[in-house]
Design a protein around this motif. Structure first.
Motif, PDB file in Angstrom:
ATOM      1  N   ASP A 157     -32.653  40.675  34.019  1.00 34.16           N
ATOM      2  CA  ASP A 157     -31.413  41.173  34.632  1.00 34.16           C
ATOM      3  C   ASP A 157     -30.180  40.848  33.790  1.00 34.16           C
ATOM      4  OD1 ASP A 157     -32.832  42.215  36.723  1.00 34.16           O
ATOM      5  OD2 ASP A 157     -32.529  40.492  38.045  1.00 34.16           O
ATOM      6  N   LYS A 158     -30.232  39.757  33.030  1.00 35.85           N
ATOM      7  CA  LYS A 158     -29.097  39.373  32.185  1.00 35.85           C
ATOM      8  C   LYS A 158     -28.797  40.462  31.150  1.00 35.85           C
ATOM      9  CE  LYS A 158     -28.633  35.177  33.921  1.00 35.85           C
ATOM     10  NZ  LYS A 158     -27.458  34.800  34.720  1.00 35.85           N
ATOM     11  N   PHE A 159     -29.850  41.130  30.674  1.00 37.80           N
ATOM     12  CA  PHE A 159     -29.673  42.205  29.696  1.00 37.80           C
ATOM     13  C   PHE A 159     -29.300  43.517  30.391  1.00 37.80           C
ATOM     14  CE2 PHE A 159     -32.454  39.130  27.695  1.00 37.80           C
ATOM     15  CZ  PHE A 159     -31.967  39.054  26.402  1.00 37.80           C
ATOM     16  N   LEU A 160     -30.008  43.823  31.479  1.00 34.70           N
ATOM     17  CA  LEU A 160     -29.779  45.095  32.170  1.00 34.70           C
ATOM     18  C   LEU A 160     -28.378  45.180  32.755  1.00 34.70           C
ATOM     19  CD1 LEU A 160     -33.206  45.491  34.045  1.00 34.70           C
ATOM     20  CD2 LEU A 160     -32.549  46.360  31.793  1.00 34.70           C
ATOM     21  N   SER A 161     -27.816  44.026  33.186  1.00 35.99           N
ATOM     22  CA  SER A 161     -26.475  44.016  33.788  1.00 35.99           C
ATOM     23  C   SER A 161     -25.360  44.018  32.758  1.00 35.99           C
ATOM     24  CB  SER A 161     -26.318  42.785  34.685  1.00 35.99           C
ATOM     25  OG  SER A 161     -26.360  41.588  33.906  1.00 35.99           O
ATOM     26  N   GLY A 162     -25.724  43.811  31.477  1.00 29.79           N
ATOM     27  CA  GLY A 162     -24.707  43.775  30.418  1.00 29.79           C
ATOM     28  C   GLY A 162     -24.134  42.404  30.166  1.00 29.79           C
ATOM     29  N   SER A 163     -24.681  41.352  30.827  1.00 32.31           N
ATOM     30  CA  SER A 163     -24.188  39.986  30.599  1.00 32.31           C
ATOM     31  C   SER A 163     -24.432  39.547  29.165  1.00 32.31           C
ATOM     32  CB  SER A 163     -24.874  39.001  31.559  1.00 32.31           C
ATOM     33  OG  SER A 163     -24.558  39.314  32.897  1.00 32.31           O
ATOM     34  N   ILE A 164     -25.588  39.951  28.618  1.00 27.37           N
ATOM     35  CA  ILE A 164     -25.905  39.650  27.219  1.00 27.37           C
ATOM     36  C   ILE A 164     -25.780  40.939  26.425  1.00 27.37           C
ATOM     37  CG2 ILE A 164     -27.648  38.800  25.606  1.00 27.37           C
ATOM     38  CD1 ILE A 164     -26.735  36.632  27.413  1.00 27.37           C
ATOM     39  N   LYS A 165     -24.747  41.016  25.592  1.00 32.17           N
ATOM     40  CA  LYS A 165     -24.503  42.228  24.811  1.00 32.17           C
ATOM     41  C   LYS A 165     -24.847  42.039  23.337  1.00 32.17           C
ATOM     42  CE  LYS A 165     -20.760  43.651  27.897  1.00 32.17           C
ATOM     43  NZ  LYS A 165     -19.315  43.886  28.054  1.00 32.17           N
ATOM     44  N   LYS A 166     -24.709  40.812  22.855  1.00 32.12           N
ATOM     45  CA  LYS A 166     -24.942  40.554  21.430  1.00 32.12           C
ATOM     46  C   LYS A 166     -26.422  40.260  21.166  1.00 32.12           C
ATOM     47  CE  LYS A 166     -20.361  38.883  20.180  1.00 32.12           C
ATOM     48  NZ  LYS A 166     -19.613  37.871  19.431  1.00 32.12           N
TER      49      LYS A 166
ATOM     50  N   SER B 108     -24.291  30.263  29.404  1.00 30.66           N
ATOM     51  CA  SER B 108     -25.162  30.074  30.572  1.00 30.66           C
ATOM     52  C   SER B 108     -26.145  31.226  30.698  1.00 30.66           C
ATOM     53  CB  SER B 108     -24.322  29.958  31.848  1.00 30.66           C
ATOM     54  OG  SER B 108     -23.473  28.836  31.802  1.00 30.66           O
ATOM     55  N   ASP B 109     -25.645  32.443  30.510  1.00 25.18           N
ATOM     56  CA  ASP B 109     -26.536  33.611  30.566  1.00 25.18           C
ATOM     57  C   ASP B 109     -27.615  33.521  29.490  1.00 25.18           C
ATOM     58  OD1 ASP B 109     -25.218  34.724  32.700  1.00 25.18           O
ATOM     59  OD2 ASP B 109     -23.922  36.004  31.476  1.00 25.18           O
ATOM     60  N   ALA B 110     -27.204  33.151  28.272  1.00 25.48           N
ATOM     61  CA  ALA B 110     -28.168  33.043  27.165  1.00 25.48           C
ATOM     62  C   ALA B 110     -29.143  31.886  27.357  1.00 25.48           C
ATOM     63  CB  ALA B 110     -27.419  32.886  25.839  1.00 25.48           C
ATOM     64  N   ALA B 111     -28.736  30.898  28.158  1.00 23.33           N
ATOM     65  CA  ALA B 111     -29.620  29.762  28.449  1.00 23.33           C
ATOM     66  C   ALA B 111     -30.535  30.057  29.636  1.00 23.33           C
ATOM     67  CB  ALA B 111     -28.790  28.516  28.735  1.00 23.33           C
ATOM     68  N   GLY B 112     -30.297  31.209  30.295  1.00 28.71           N
ATOM     69  CA  GLY B 112     -31.146  31.585  31.411  1.00 28.71           C
ATOM     70  C   GLY B 112     -30.775  30.942  32.728  1.00 28.71           C
ATOM     71  N   ILE B 113     -29.503  30.493  32.870  1.00 29.86           N
ATOM     72  CA  ILE B 113     -29.052  29.871  34.121  1.00 29.86           C
ATOM     73  C   ILE B 113     -27.754  30.534  34.573  1.00 29.86           C
ATOM     74  CG2 ILE B 113     -30.105  27.634  33.589  1.00 29.86           C
ATOM     75  CD1 ILE B 113     -27.315  26.622  32.793  1.00 29.86           C
ATOM     76  N   SER B 114     -27.353  30.246  35.815  1.00 28.16           N
ATOM     77  CA  SER B 114     -26.077  30.743  36.320  1.00 28.16           C
ATOM     78  C   SER B 114     -24.941  29.865  35.811  1.00 28.16           C
ATOM     79  CB  SER B 114     -26.081  30.729  37.853  1.00 28.16           C
ATOM     80  OG  SER B 114     -24.776  30.949  38.356  1.00 28.16           O
TER      81      SER B 114
ATOM     82  N   SER C  38     -17.182  31.488  19.589  1.00 25.46           N
ATOM     83  CA  SER C  38     -17.835  30.842  20.730  1.00 25.46           C
ATOM     84  C   SER C  38     -18.977  31.692  21.273  1.00 25.46           C
ATOM     85  CB  SER C  38     -16.816  30.558  21.839  1.00 25.46           C
ATOM     86  OG  SER C  38     -16.167  31.739  22.240  1.00 25.46           O
ATOM     87  N   SER C  39     -18.746  33.001  21.392  1.00 27.65           N
ATOM     88  CA  SER C  39     -19.813  33.876  21.896  1.00 27.65           C
ATOM     89  C   SER C  39     -20.936  34.016  20.879  1.00 27.65           C
ATOM     90  CB  SER C  39     -19.245  35.242  22.258  1.00 27.65           C
ATOM     91  OG  SER C  39     -18.595  35.837  21.148  1.00 27.65           O
ATOM     92  N   GLY C  40     -20.573  34.057  19.588  1.00 28.08           N
ATOM     93  CA  GLY C  40     -21.587  34.157  18.534  1.00 28.08           C
ATOM     94  C   GLY C  40     -22.495  32.944  18.492  1.00 28.08           C
ATOM     95  N   LEU C  41     -21.903  31.757  18.595  1.00 28.88           N
ATOM     96  CA  LEU C  41     -22.699  30.526  18.593  1.00 28.88           C
ATOM     97  C   LEU C  41     -23.570  30.451  19.842  1.00 28.88           C
ATOM     98  CD1 LEU C  41     -23.445  27.817  17.345  1.00 28.88           C
ATOM     99  CD2 LEU C  41     -21.433  26.809  18.429  1.00 28.88           C
ATOM    100  N   ALA C  42     -23.046  30.905  20.978  1.00 36.46           N
ATOM    101  CA  ALA C  42     -23.808  30.848  22.235  1.00 36.46           C
ATOM    102  C   ALA C  42     -25.047  31.724  22.168  1.00 36.46           C
ATOM    103  CB  ALA C  42     -22.919  31.279  23.396  1.00 36.46           C
ATOM    104  N   THR C  43     -24.883  32.983  21.755  1.00 41.08           N
ATOM    105  CA  THR C  43     -26.024  33.901  21.748  1.00 41.08           C
ATOM    106  C   THR C  43     -27.036  33.557  20.664  1.00 41.08           C
ATOM    107  OG1 THR C  43     -24.706  35.440  20.404  1.00 41.08           O
ATOM    108  CG2 THR C  43     -24.785  35.839  22.769  1.00 41.08           C
TER     109      THR C  43
END
Length: 505
Positions: free
Chosen positions: A78-87, A228-234, A421-426
């Protein structure tokens, strides 16, 4: 015969510091092995996963939970389908060494050119701000406003520091307010100096407000939410803990600034930049005479209202994700036209004043471009993934407290090489977050360590905003280091203790 005075050794300018770091980064591309993780990206149009391996070959996989489980990516589809993870995200266990890509003389020379091209949107924003500040200064609005504010805050000037820092920290913790604060220095610097403080107090109030806010992010979509999204948590996991940590860190920072500001106010010779204050005062208080201030009339009040009204509009645009630097530049350009009309200046005088104000910030915008050059050299050298691979292997099977503390230190190290920050997270979370499972702690600890580590390094990292900030206010990097390193040590110890506490909650 008179003895000649011994020439003092001057600390190098911001440009020289950046070029030294640029050369060191290029040297690392010869020393650190090149390597890449395979990356996975969700393609919305085709509803599939695209996987790019270390050779650059792209394959297609079904966008299902089974695919993620098979690739050992412990995240919900769902994280991908909802657009939370774009990179694109790194796929665990896929690191491969590749052919070395050392960056020689020509790439070093070309990287600042590419850096300027990559950051032109930020540079245009800063130049427009410079022009509009010059225009407002010409009308006497800031001088009249400074005098009015000084009268209101007389005897309780530090309330201004608290208000500015707290307000900016709120912006930092909620939507990553950082580059946008560049607009505040020409406005607030004269007020702080007129209140008896030095330039470092002003920098600390603005820059540390932003840095503490972004370091201790609570709901910042560009860091803690993506991580958090990339770590699989809320992102709500650990939210209360992050809010408490933010408040405590802000109190520590304000106490530190207060102690320094109080010393400077009692005796200006206690200022770390005492020798430079005359030059700085000439720059920011050139036309300001407290005994002969222009009246704060309706015209100047209206100009100030129009200018200040642009900031909440900017905050709305950025926080909703609708705007970025081109839109912000457009907003302030529109404000420029309105102020030019209200100023009463002739067309020629208004245009020339705007151009002179923009010209004053040429050095600042070039620093932004050169700072980006460092990241370009490291990216082209293909060493960022290797550093992540090595650091992730260091923390496997550590005990809880040590695991969290070392993670923060490693993320501060990675944050230098991957400043986004987003680059390092993903890139890092799919690799680092599952390691928390092996030591029996929440993945929220890894998200916290990532956020605090990267934010902590931002206090001083030359690839961030600090050198552009110092150039704007004519303070050298060594003076800033002398001021900030003790506080950096205090915040570092505080963060590690809080991380250790989070592992047992």
């Amino acid at each position: 015969m008179k003895k000649q005075k011994k020439k003092q050794i001057q600390f190098p300018t911001a440009f020289t510091v950046l070029f030294i770091v640029l050369i060191l980064a290029a040297i690392l591309t010869y020393i650190v092995p090149a390597g890449l993780y395979s990356r996975l990206e969700y393609n919305v149009e085709e509803n599939v996963f695209k996987v790019e391996d270390h050779k650059g070959e792209i394959s297609t996989l079904p966008a299902t939970q089974e695919t993620l489980d098979r690739l050992n990516i412990k995240m919900n589809i769902d994280k991908f389908l909802s657009g939370s993870i774009k990179k694109p995200i790194a796929i665990p266990g896929t690191y491969e060494r590749i052919e070395q890509s050392p960056q020689g003389i020509l790439p070093i020379i070309m990287s600042p050119i590419q850096g300027v091209m990559d950051t032109v949107d930020i540079m245009v924003f800063v130049l427009i701000l410079g022009g509009i500040i010059g225009l407002i200064n010409k009308t006497g609005t800031f001088d009249a406003g400074i005098a009015a504010l000084s009268r209101k805050t007389k005897g309780k000037e530090f309330l201004l520091v608290i208000f500015v820092s707290a307000l900016i920290a709120v912006g930092g913790t909620t939507f990553g307010l950082a580059e946008e604060t560049i607009a505040l220095y020409p406005i607030l610097m004269p007020i702080f100096i007129a209140s008896g403080y030095d330039a470092i107090v002003c920098i600390a109030a603005i820059y540390m407000g932003s840095s503490i806010g972004t370091m201790f992010s609570t709901v910042n979509p560009f860091s803690v939410v993506i991580a958090s999204d990339a770590a699989g948590i809320s992102f709500s996991e650990g939210l209360t803990f992050r809010i408490i940590s933010l408040v405590l860190a802000m109190i520590i920072t304000l106490i530190y600034i207060y102690r320094y500001a109080n010393k400077v106010k009692k005796d200006p010779k206690n200022s770390l930049i005492y020798d430079d204050m005359e030059k700085i005062e000439e720059k920011f208080l050139e036309d300001y005479d407290p005994e002969n201030v222009v009246p704060f009339n309706w015209r100047r009040i209206l100009i100030l209202i129009v200018f200040l009204a642009a900031f909440p509009v900017m905050v709305w645009g950025v926080s909703t994700g609708v705007w970025w630097f081109p839109e912000m530049s457009g907003l302030f350009l529109a404000v420029t036209f309105i102020i030019a009309f209200l100023s009463g200046l002739s067309e020629k005088e208004a245009v020339n004043t705007f151009l002179d104000g923009a010209a004053d910030l040429i050095g600042v915008v070039l620093i932004i471009g050169v700072a980006r050059a460092i990241n370009i050299v490291m990216d082209n050298g293909m060493i960022s993934d290797t550093l992540l691979h090595y650091t992730s292997s260091i923390i496997e099977n550590m005990n809880r407290g040590l695991f969290a503390a070392v993670q923060m230190i490693l993320f501060s190290f990675l944050g230098f090489f991957i400043p986004s920050s987003s680059g390092l997270a993903t890139l890092s979370m799919p690799i680092m977050a599952p390691l928390a499972d092996t030591v029996g702690i929440s993945r929220a600890v890894v998200v916290t360590a990532y956020n605090w580590g990267q934010g902590w390094m931002a206090f001083i990292t030359p690839t961030g905003l600090i050198l552009a900030t110092l150039e704007m206010v004519d303070v050298t990097y060594n003076k800033w280091l002398k001021f900030i390193l003790p506080l950096m040590g205090i915040i570092g110890v505080f963060s590690i203790l809080m991380l250790a506490l989070q592992t047992i909650l």
